[in-house]
Structure formats: C-alpha cells, structure tokens
Design an enzyme around this catalytic site. Sequence first.
Site, PDB file in Angstrom:
ATOM      1  N   ASP A 182     -15.309  -2.898  -1.306  1.00 18.14           N
ATOM      2  CA  ASP A 182     -14.879  -2.703   0.077  1.00 18.14           C
ATOM      3  C   ASP A 182     -16.110  -2.480   0.935  1.00 18.14           C
ATOM      4  O   ASP A 182     -16.913  -1.590   0.654  1.00 18.14           O
ATOM      5  CB  ASP A 182     -13.945  -1.493   0.163  1.00 18.14           C
ATOM      6  CG  ASP A 182     -12.795  -1.591  -0.835  1.00 18.14           C
ATOM      7  OD1 ASP A 182     -12.344  -2.723  -1.070  1.00 18.14           O
ATOM      8  OD2 ASP A 182     -12.369  -0.556  -1.374  1.00 18.14           O
ATOM      9  N   ASP A 228       0.857  -1.183   0.000  1.00 19.27           N
ATOM     10  CA  ASP A 228       0.000   0.000   0.000  1.00 19.27           C
ATOM     11  C   ASP A 228       0.893   1.232   0.000  1.00 19.27           C
ATOM     12  O   ASP A 228       1.750   1.388   0.880  1.00 19.27           O
ATOM     13  CB  ASP A 228      -0.898   0.015   1.241  1.00 19.27           C
ATOM     14  CG  ASP A 228      -1.990  -1.055   1.181  1.00 19.27           C
ATOM     15  OD1 ASP A 228      -2.017  -1.806   0.196  1.00 19.27           O
ATOM     16  OD2 ASP A 228      -2.798  -1.122   2.118  1.00 19.27           O
TER      17      ASP A 228
END
Length: 243
Positions: free
Chosen positions: A129, A8
Amino acid sequence: MILFPAIDLKDGQCVRLVHGLMDQATVFNDDPAAQARAFEEAGFEYIHLVDLNGAFEGKPVNAAAVESILAAISIPAQLGGGIRDLATIEMWLEKGVRRVIIGTAAVKNPALVIEACRKFPGRIAVGLDAKGGRVATEGWADVSDLTVLDMAGRFEDAGVAAIIYTDIDRDGALQGLNIEATVSLADAISIPVIASGGLSSIEDLKKLIAANCSGIEGAISGRALYDGRLDPSEALKLLRGVA
C-alpha cells in the site's frame, strides 16, 4: 483479467473508507455474507476481503464475518488485514480462504513471506500500500522510506502468488486507478500485480486493458460497485475477453 469485488469489514459490517481513514467509513451492508452472495450471483469469480479492524490491531477481529462469507459462497476469496504470523495464515487457509494477503508483516518481517510461500505455495499474496510512492503499514497509519518497487523486489524469488498494489491517495475516492504506477511495477517484476485504489468506472478498466501489460492479473473494485458507478455485467463482459 480478474475483477475482484471488495468487501471491507469494520465492526462486522461491510464498509468503504476514504484514503484508509477509519473515521470516514460508510456502511454499505450490515450483512457481509449477503453482500458476498450478491457478488457471486452477479457473476464475479473471486472476492477480495479485508479485515479493517484487524489491519489496525494486528490480529483477526472480524473472523465471524469472514467465516460467514466463506460459508455463503462457492467462489474463492482472498483475505488481508491483521495477518502477521504463520499460525494465522494456516488458520485462514484451513477455514477455506484461497489466498492470504500479507501486508504490514511483509514489510516488517519479510522472512515470514518467504517461509509462508514455502509452506503454502501459490496461496500467499503480498499487499503493498503506497502513499506518495512510499510503502505504508499498520492499516496505512505509518509511512516508511521504502518504495513499492524496493519492497516488491525483495519477494521476486519467494514464490509470491500476487502483489496487490494499492494507491492510498486514491483509495475510496473514485479518482481513477493509478495505472501508470501499476504498470511500472508490473513491468519491473515477474510477480503478477493486482491494481487497487480509486477504480471509478468502466473507463478505468478500459485504460488498464489498453496499457497491454501482461503482468497485471486484475483489479479490485469497492466503492464504484457499491455506488452503482460500475455495472458488474458490463465490467465482467469487458474483462472476460482479456487474458
């Protein structure tokens, strides 16, 4: 079954967030390309990349870091974060990304996914998500009224290569994968599902395998790998025997 190590990217560095909160970022490596190389050398066969700044800003922000990673590895990478139009999708595919993940844009503009799948077959994944079972967008800042199943069903016939299902409530918190919800989703659709959010140990992977769900393509691991809670060789050995 594939185990995807996650990188990330925030401000050019390799970080992990807790519950998707940008102000709760832990820097694990300030050289993302070196981290990607280390994952390849550890035996991983596919890397999961996220441009966190891009997810919040709606456009690529950590492009230089992504390009340095792509130049450093020979294994495929999938990338999400800030990918909201066909031009950006095409740019990343041309630069060497194997699979592009559309998140917010998939919710707000489903036609983009359909068009992208038609133009780039097998190269488009959708990132769904969930917070409390509802789909979240804009770097998880906005929660919609749509359930993950509602959203996934819209892409059933689009030719999506995979759905990456992340449980935000567990992400970065090492609470264990939400296996029940992942299996429910995989059983309900024909698109392969990748589990994400909360993977904490080899036990999670054993439970995922024990669920015996052919629709699950694999799982993503971030913090557990960086913290040393998940041993790469042990995990890869476990998963290599699983289709």
